[in-house]
Design a protein around this motif. Structure first.
Motif, short mmCIF file in Angstrom:
data_model
loop_
_atom_site.label_atom_id
_atom_site.label_comp_id
_atom_site.label_asym_id
_atom_site.label_seq_id
_atom_site.Cartn_x
_atom_site.Cartn_y
_atom_site.Cartn_z
N LEU A 64 4.20 1.78 0.14
CA LEU A 64 3.87 0.80 -0.90
C LEU A 64 2.93 -0.29 -0.39
O LEU A 64 2.30 -0.99 -1.19
CB LEU A 64 5.16 0.16 -1.44
N ILE A 65 2.85 -0.44 0.93
CA ILE A 65 1.93 -1.43 1.48
C ILE A 65 0.49 -0.95 1.34
O ILE A 65 -0.43 -1.76 1.14
CB ILE A 65 2.25 -1.69 2.97
N PHE A 66 0.27 0.37 1.39
CA PHE A 66 -1.08 0.91 1.45
C PHE A 66 -1.53 1.60 0.17
O PHE A 66 -2.65 1.37 -0.29
CB PHE A 66 -1.18 1.92 2.61
N TYR A 67 -0.70 2.45 -0.41
CA TYR A 67 -1.14 3.29 -1.52
C TYR A 67 -1.59 2.51 -2.76
O TYR A 67 -2.57 2.90 -3.40
CB TYR A 67 -0.03 4.27 -1.89
N PRO A 68 -0.91 1.42 -3.14
CA PRO A 68 -1.36 0.72 -4.36
C PRO A 68 -2.65 -0.07 -4.16
O PRO A 68 -3.28 -0.47 -5.15
CB PRO A 68 -0.19 -0.23 -4.67
N ASN A 69 -3.05 -0.35 -2.91
CA ASN A 69 -4.21 -1.20 -2.65
C ASN A 69 -5.48 -0.36 -2.52
O ASN A 69 -5.58 0.51 -1.65
CB ASN A 69 -3.99 -2.00 -1.36
N ASN A 70 -6.45 -0.66 -3.35
CA ASN A 70 -7.70 0.09 -3.34
C ASN A 70 -8.51 -0.10 -2.07
O ASN A 70 -9.39 0.70 -1.75
CB ASN A 70 -8.56 -0.33 -4.54
N ILE A 71 -8.23 -1.18 -1.33
CA ILE A 71 -9.01 -1.46 -0.11
C ILE A 71 -8.78 -0.40 0.96
O ILE A 71 -9.56 -0.29 1.91
CB ILE A 71 -8.67 -2.86 0.46
N TYR A 72 -7.70 0.39 0.81
CA TYR A 72 -7.41 1.43 1.80
C TYR A 72 -7.90 2.81 1.36
O TYR A 72 -7.68 3.79 2.08
CB TYR A 72 -5.90 1.51 2.08
N ASP A 73 -8.56 2.89 0.21
CA ASP A 73 -8.97 4.19 -0.32
C ASP A 73 -9.92 4.93 0.61
O ASP A 73 -9.91 6.16 0.69
CB ASP A 73 -9.63 4.01 -1.69
N ASN A 74 -10.77 4.18 1.32
CA ASN A 74 -11.76 4.80 2.20
C ASN A 74 -11.29 4.95 3.64
O ASN A 74 -12.05 5.38 4.50
CB ASN A 74 -13.06 3.98 2.17
N GLN A 75 -10.05 4.56 3.91
CA GLN A 75 -9.51 4.65 5.27
C GLN A 75 -8.60 5.88 5.35
O GLN A 75 -7.38 5.79 5.38
CB GLN A 75 -8.76 3.38 5.63
N ALA A 76 -9.23 7.04 5.40
CA ALA A 76 -8.50 8.31 5.35
C ALA A 76 -7.56 8.49 6.55
O ALA A 76 -6.46 9.02 6.41
CB ALA A 76 -9.49 9.47 5.29
N GLY A 77 -8.01 8.04 7.74
CA GLY A 77 -7.17 8.18 8.93
C GLY A 77 -5.88 7.41 8.79
O GLY A 77 -4.79 7.90 9.16
N LEU A 78 -5.97 6.19 8.25
CA LEU A 78 -4.78 5.37 8.05
C LEU A 78 -3.85 6.00 7.02
O LEU A 78 -2.62 6.03 7.20
CB LEU A 78 -5.19 3.96 7.62
N LEU A 79 -4.41 6.52 5.93
CA LEU A 79 -3.60 7.16 4.90
C LEU A 79 -2.89 8.41 5.43
O LEU A 79 -1.75 8.69 5.07
CB LEU A 79 -4.47 7.52 3.69
N MET A 80 -3.56 9.14 6.33
CA MET A 80 -2.93 10.32 6.94
C MET A 80 -1.77 9.89 7.84
O MET A 80 -0.71 10.53 7.85
CB MET A 80 -3.97 11.08 7.77
N PHE A 81 -1.98 8.81 8.58
CA PHE A 81 -0.92 8.26 9.43
C PHE A 81 0.30 7.89 8.59
O PHE A 81 1.44 8.22 8.93
CB PHE A 81 -1.44 7.03 10.19
N VAL A 82 0.06 7.19 7.48
CA VAL A 82 1.16 6.77 6.61
C VAL A 82 1.87 7.99 6.03
O VAL A 82 3.11 8.03 5.96
CB VAL A 82 0.63 5.85 5.48
N ALA A 83 1.10 9.00 5.62
CA ALA A 83 1.69 10.21 5.03
C ALA A 83 2.60 10.93 6.02
O ALA A 83 3.72 11.33 5.69
CB ALA A 83 0.59 11.14 4.53
N ILE A 84 2.11 11.09 7.26
CA ILE A 84 2.93 11.75 8.29
C ILE A 84 4.17 10.93 8.58
O ILE A 84 5.28 11.46 8.76
CB ILE A 84 2.10 11.98 9.57
N PHE A 85 4.00 9.61 8.59
CA PHE A 85 5.12 8.72 8.93
C PHE A 85 6.22 8.77 7.88
O PHE A 85 7.40 8.97 8.19
CB PHE A 85 4.60 7.29 9.10
N VAL A 86 5.85 8.59 6.60
CA VAL A 86 6.89 8.50 5.56
C VAL A 86 7.50 9.86 5.23
O VAL A 86 8.69 9.95 4.93
CB VAL A 86 6.34 7.82 4.28
#
Length: 493
Positions: free
Chosen positions: A294-316
């Motif tokens: 919820l810290i990352f997915y709702p915020n559009n500022i992270y849309d272009n940070q694919a590496g971070l989103l992958m990290f969050v996906a593996i983590f959760v």
């Protein structure tokens, strides 16, 4: 007298056998804390710009004031779950001419001296001088910092009081989450705005001299409530009383018996989690980490940070495996010799741990499916993360567990306790989450994220298809390391 008590505490810490045995871990944690300090300082300077983008119609200082109460509630929840209770061997001091209130004050003040409590100041100080000072001046800046420190004291004193009064940690966590969720719901439907109330309160406190003393009065109230509690629960049989451990109904997991010895071992692991304070608190921590997205997915500022989103996906999606996988095998250390003398072959033991972590991964994935509402990309990331966790990470954990010879003491109550951990626990994180994220980042430079996702998915599928050879390899590794593990687990501390 207080000087003597704190000296005793320091000597107890440095003379502990585990202090030097865990020296490498302590050094590593020191570097991690230093890294966190640098990150928080940078965030403190970047926060005004970020808040301006989130709420362009308001000043960053005003926006920050609006989220202060939410921040206090969130940190209180984290402290309630993770902050260990301050303890003292009262029997050793009660026979000495030391007044009761001195011992009680020492118990309450000791957590306030922990430098980690004030790490949030690394964010607050840069933000205060770059944003608060522009609106409220130099006086308001220092009042703001005093208020932040007062709220740190308030949370540090209130969290252990709640933990002592409401010994059912899961129930307390659910109540605090329910309160936070209710306030957020009321905010969303514009029935009651805690954001606006927080803005008004902190704007009033910062714009008027000496009103910041109100913050210290909150800390004083929490201190007095603790004193009142200890006045009724001073003696060891009350203050150190353990919550009666409810025996897990042996029939609760009888459905596992249909899977033979593997099912029986998994049943034992499940009972182990529910019977020990440390594993239960870690389980509750894992539930809390499910909301990390919820810290990352709702915020559009992270849309272009694919590496971070992958990290969050593996983590959760793998949080269950991640938090318990680091303990697999060595949490059996207390009775490992007993297990090795039973009629349990290596194949059965390894596969029981494999299926246990597999179940944790699948359950974590199912619990995170509500994130699918954030878009098609999140669905793809989570599916790839699940396949990678099940096809790669699970084997890395099982193989790495054979190198951890430090016995895990399940009686150590804190979920954040580093006892039983070694530098190997941190090295193993690299292939788990760092390499996939780096792969995504590299391919993102060439606008080929889909190729990186395909590679990760193929690696996971290969691990699933070649499960038998991989498990055989881990079984051979376990056989080679079995007696080394036995020797290591016999050492306490």
């Amino acid at each position: 007298m207080y000087k003597i008590l704190f000296k005793h505490y320091w000597l107890k810490s440095i003379r502990s056998p585990g202090y030097y045995k865990n020296l490498v871990i302590n050094i590593f944690m020191g570097f991690m804390i230093l890294y966190l300090v640098v990150v928080l300082v940078m965030m403190g300077f970047m926060l005004p710009k970020l808040l301006q983008e989130i709420a362009p119609q308001q000043d960053p200082a005003s926006t920050f004031n609006g989220i202060m109460i939410y921040g206090v509630i969130a940190i209180l929840l984290i402290r309630y779950m993770m902050q260990p209770l301050s303890t003292l061997n009262l029997e050793n001091y009660q026979v000495l001419p030391i007044k009761r209130h001195i011992l009680v004050n020492y118990l309450l003040l000791k957590p306030l001296l922990n430098p980690l409590n004030y790490i949030i100041l690394c964010l607050a100080i840069p933000f205060a001088f770059t944003s608060i000072a522009k609106v409220y001046g130099a006086g308001g800046t220092f009042q703001f910092l005093f208020l932040v420190i007062s709220l740190i004291w308030f949370n540090t004193l209130l969290a252990p009081l709640l933990k002592r009064k409401f010994s059912n940690l899961l129930l307390g966590m659910i109540v605090l989450l329910a309160i936070g969720s209710l306030l957020a719901t009321l905010e969303y439907f514009k029935i009651f705005s805690l954001f606006q109330l927080s803005q008004d309160i902190f704007d009033f406190l910062l714009s008027r001299p000496f009103i910041w003393i109100t913050g210290i009065s909150l800390s004083g109230l929490a201190f007095l409530l603790n004193k009142r509690y200890f006045s009724k629960n001073y003696y060891p049989e009350k203050i150190d009383r353990k919550v009666k451990r409810k025996d897990v109904d042996t029939g609760k997991f009888t459905f596992m018996e249909r899977f033979g010895k593997i099912g029986e071992l998994i049943s034992l692991e499940m009972k182990l989690v529910l019977r020990h304070s440390r594993t239960k608190k870690t389980l509750y921590t894992g539930i809390l980490f499910l909301f990390y997205g919820l810290i990352f997915y709702p915020n559009n500022i992270y849309d272009n940070q694919a590496g971070l989103l992958m990290f969050v996906a593996i983590f959760v999606t793998g949080i269950g495996m991640i938090i318990f996988g680091q303990w697999i095998i060595n949490w059996d250390g207390a009775y490992f010799d007993f297990l090795m003398t039973r009629d349990i072959d290596t194949q059965t033991y390894i596969r029981a741990n494999y299926y246990f972590m597999l179940a944790l991964s699948v359950v974590s994935f199912i619990l995170t499916t509500p994130y699918f509402f954030f878009g098609r990309e999140i669905i793809i990331y989570h599916l790839v993360a699940l396949i990678y966790n099940v096809g790669v990470n699970i084997y890395v954990y099982l193989f790495g567990a054979t190198f951890n010879t430090k016995r895990l003491e399940l009686s150590k109550g804190s979920s954040m306790n580093m006892q039983g951990a070694s530098y190997k626990n941190f090295i193993i994180v690299i292939p788990l989450v760092v390499l996939p994220s780096m792969l995504i980042v590299i391919f993102n430079l060439f606008s080929a994220i889909h190729i990186a996702l395909i590679i990760l998915a193929l690696l996971g599928l290969a691990g699933i298809l070649f499960r038998e050879p991989l498990l055989k390899m881990i079984e051979q590794q376990f056989l080679r390391r079995k007696y080394v593990l036995c020797t290591g687990f016999r050492k306490k501390g």
